[in-house]
Motif scaffolding. Structure first.
Motif, PDB file in Angstrom:
ATOM      1  N   VAL A   6      -2.249  -7.280   3.915  1.00 12.38           N
ATOM      2  CA  VAL A   6      -1.031  -7.737   3.256  1.00 12.38           C
ATOM      3  C   VAL A   6      -0.667  -6.799   2.111  1.00 12.38           C
ATOM      4  CG1 VAL A   6       0.092  -9.683   2.123  1.00 12.38           C
ATOM      5  CG2 VAL A   6      -1.733 -10.100   3.787  1.00 12.38           C
ATOM      6  N   THR A   7       0.631  -6.468   2.012  1.00  6.69           N
ATOM      7  CA  THR A   7       1.122  -5.711   0.859  1.00  6.69           C
ATOM      8  C   THR A   7       1.458  -6.704  -0.244  1.00  6.69           C
ATOM      9  OG1 THR A   7       2.027  -3.964   2.263  1.00  6.69           O
ATOM     10  CG2 THR A   7       2.887  -4.130   0.026  1.00  6.69           C
ATOM     11  N   ILE A  40      -6.770   4.978  -2.118  1.00  8.51           N
ATOM     12  CA  ILE A  40      -6.213   5.827  -1.075  1.00  8.51           C
ATOM     13  C   ILE A  40      -7.367   6.558  -0.391  1.00  8.51           C
ATOM     14  CG2 ILE A  40      -4.706   7.820  -0.632  1.00  8.51           C
ATOM     15  CD1 ILE A  40      -3.161   5.347  -1.464  1.00  8.51           C
ATOM     16  N   LEU A  41      -7.256   6.808   0.906  1.00  4.02           N
ATOM     17  CA  LEU A  41      -8.296   7.545   1.618  1.00  4.02           C
ATOM     18  C   LEU A  41      -8.493   8.914   0.956  1.00  4.02           C
ATOM     19  CD1 LEU A  41     -10.209   7.577   4.065  1.00  4.02           C
ATOM     20  CD2 LEU A  41      -8.357   8.629   5.388  1.00  4.02           C
ATOM     21  N   GLY A  42      -9.731   9.216   0.590  1.00  5.91           N
ATOM     22  CA  GLY A  42     -10.021  10.474  -0.089  1.00  5.91           C
ATOM     23  C   GLY A  42      -9.980  10.376  -1.604  1.00  5.91           C
ATOM     24  N   GLY A  82       5.147  -0.662  -9.218  1.00  3.16           N
ATOM     25  CA  GLY A  82       5.451  -1.128  -7.873  1.00  3.16           C
ATOM     26  C   GLY A  82       6.041  -0.036  -7.000  1.00  3.16           C
ATOM     27  N   SER A  83       6.963   0.752  -7.550  1.00  2.86           N
ATOM     28  CA  SER A  83       7.595   1.812  -6.756  1.00  2.86           C
ATOM     29  C   SER A  83       6.599   2.927  -6.444  1.00  2.86           C
ATOM     30  CB  SER A  83       8.812   2.374  -7.497  1.00  2.86           C
ATOM     31  OG  SER A  83       8.442   2.951  -8.740  1.00  2.86           O
ATOM     32  N   GLU A  84       5.722   3.268  -7.405  1.00  6.05           N
ATOM     33  CA  GLU A  84       4.717   4.291  -7.158  1.00  6.05           C
ATOM     34  C   GLU A  84       3.678   3.820  -6.143  1.00  6.05           C
ATOM     35  OE1 GLU A  84       4.621   7.293  -7.944  1.00  6.05           O
ATOM     36  OE2 GLU A  84       5.966   7.570  -9.642  1.00  6.05           O
ATOM     37  N   GLU A 120       1.472   4.448  -0.705  1.00  9.26           N
ATOM     38  CA  GLU A 120       1.123   3.822   0.574  1.00  9.26           C
ATOM     39  C   GLU A 120       1.876   4.476   1.722  1.00  9.26           C
ATOM     40  OE1 GLU A 120       0.029  -0.608  -1.235  1.00  9.26           O
ATOM     41  OE2 GLU A 120       2.024  -0.211  -0.412  1.00  9.26           O
ATOM     42  N   GLU A 121       3.145   4.841   1.504  1.00  8.64           N
ATOM     43  CA  GLU A 121       3.917   5.516   2.550  1.00  8.64           C
ATOM     44  C   GLU A 121       3.368   6.917   2.795  1.00  8.64           C
ATOM     45  OE1 GLU A 121       6.047   6.696   5.517  1.00  8.64           O
ATOM     46  OE2 GLU A 121       5.986   4.605   4.822  1.00  8.64           O
TER      47      GLU A 121
END
Length: 475
Positions: free
Chosen positions: A92-93, A155-157, A388-390, A395-396
């Motif tokens: 869930v986001t 985040i991955l990495g 929130g925007s960052e 995520e994108e």
């Protein structure tokens, strides 16, 4: 207290013996289904509100308390009710309003706040007191874990580095995105610490169970013994209705894999004086925070009794084979929680602030470090909108990286940890084990040997960069 003969303890790798299983079954049986609606809205049937103060006021009054406004509760429930029974670790986001300015990798480092207890364990000649100190270290982090804000998923990495605390060097890395997994290694003159963590959750409507699916091992350098920790699950109560609070009922087992000695501690569950009140089931508790148990020899004889509260202090005392205090001995305090900042917005400890601070960052901090995340930093500065925007942007970008990786037919390879062929059993499922590959120590040694005056970079100006295919480097 826990079982005096050790029979209630889980075996190595196990964490919730028959005693806690029967407790859990009893708790589940107490739920009284709710067949009315709340404030005239249909869809809240069966939700349970648990009063964190142990009072007896109407459940409806407790349900209306907490951080959420009525319209937020309604919106959140409409979004979440379809996930009841599901693992929502990364499903869930969620809005940043429920987040704290820290990532899961940083939260892994919070276990190091009282790592001087591991130093004492390493220096201790008595093998049973050694276990008592080590178990107090394992309990100490629960004071910090009671915070009710959600950390950011790494985040991955992504990485997190920490120095300038008790002589340790700490490195954590997000080694997998689906499923989300982190690995960490920490070392000083007295111990090494290694963990592979793969959280698993179960959403229950107004609560969330968090299963610490992972493997935690500590090696004490002087004696060479290796300890393995299996913690209890954690339950976050009153997620939507009522004041949110955290508890960790069940058994903690710390096993000396070298000698067979072990510690079994019971984190006392809430008392259950169940009562179906109006539109909610209300339980009030007794004994929250209490932890009791024993250090056992390899022959499962109790040697030291341990007692205390995970939000205050832990003490121990030698005991006889019946588990009773030895005559002529006294209860000795071995850990006490440090003072905390008053009225802190996120209930942070002073150490939590150090974790976010660049004061604990090494020279030439990796650009993949959690401190540098723009969403985390914006939230720390109180800019909810930018956070929130960052968060959405990161995520994108992570999804775009995944598409690129799949198109190239490549797999992500962690930098500081290697995946092994070992699959470790845990009380909550099997775990793919990652091991520290030693390259981080080489990386830091190279930096330390090559650093010259005037080559320091302003770490706050470094752009967060965990990306595999970015044109910029994360060196």
């Amino acid at each position: 207290m826990g079982s005096k003969d050790g029979s209630g303890a889980a075996s190595s790798g196990g964490g919730g013996g028959g005693f806690f299983s029967s407790i859990a079954a009893g708790v589940r049986s107490l739920g009284t289904a709710v067949h009315k609606s709340v404030n005239g809205l249909v869809g809240y049937e069966g939700l349970e509100v648990i009063n964190p103060d142990g009072g007896t006021e109407d459940a409806e009054a407790e349900a209306l308390r907490g951080r959420w406004k009525q319209e937020d509760r309604d919106s959140y429930w409409k979004m979440m009710h379809k996930y009841i029974g599901a693992d929502v670790t990364s499903l869930v986001t969620l809005p940043v309003i429920i987040f704290e300015p820290m990532t899961m990798l940083q939260k892994m480092a919070e276990l190091m706040e009282y790592c001087e207890l591991l130093d004492k364990a390493d220096e201790c000649e008595d093998p049973y007191m050694r276990m008592a100190y080590a178990s107090a270290w394992a309990v100490s982090v629960y004071f910090a874990y009671q915070r009710t804000w959600k950390p950011f998923n790494p985040i991955l990495g992504e990485t997190y580095e920490m120095v300038n605390h008790q002589g340790i060097s700490f490195i954590a890395e997000q080694v997998s995105h689906h499923p989300p997994m982190g690995a960490a290694h920490c070392e000083n003159a007295h111990f090494t610490y290694d963990i592979t963590s793969k959280l698993k959750t179960k959403f229950l409507g107004n609560s969330l169970e968090v299963y610490p699916l992972g493997r935690t091992r500590v090696t004490l350098k002087k004696s060479g013994v290796m300890l393995e920790l299996v913690p209890p699950l954690t339950k976050v109560n009153n997620l939507i209705f009522g004041r949110t609070w955290v508890d960790s009922p069940g058994e903690m087992v710390l096993t000396n894999l070298t000698t067979g000695d072990k510690v079994v501690l019971l984190f006392q569950p809430c008392g259950w004086f169940g009562a179906g009140l109006s539109e909610f089931t209300l339980r009030f508790r007794a004994g929250r925070y209490e932890v009791d148990g024993y250090v056992y020899s390899a022959a499962e004889e109790p040697k030291i009794m341990i007692t205390g509260k995970w939000n205050q202090s832990m003490s121990c005392q030698p005991c006889d084979q019946e588990g009773d205090p030895l005559p002529g001995t006294e209860l000795k305090e071995i850990w006490r929680v440090a003072p905390t900042p008053p009225n802190d917005k996120y209930q942070y400890t002073h150490f939590a602030h150090k974790i976010n601070s660049f004061d604990t960052a090494p020279k030439k901090l990796l650009a993949s470090d959690s401190r540098l995340r723009p969403d985390r930093y914006a939230l720390e500065k109180g800019d909810m909108s930018k956070s929130g925007s960052e968060k959405s942007r990161l995520e994108e970008q992570q999804r775009a990286e995944k598409r690129t990786r799949e198109a190239k037919g490549e797999q992500f390879t962690p930098r500081w940890f290697n995946r092994t062929d070992e699959i470790a059993p845990t009380p909550w499922g099997e775990l793919e084990v990652y091991e520290y590959n030693g390259k981080y120590a080489e990386h830091r040694a190279a930096i330390d040997s090559s650093s010259v005056a005037g080559d320091d970079t302003d770490v706050t100006s470094i752009e967060f960069n965990p990306w595999q295919y970015s044109s910029s480097s994360s060196q």
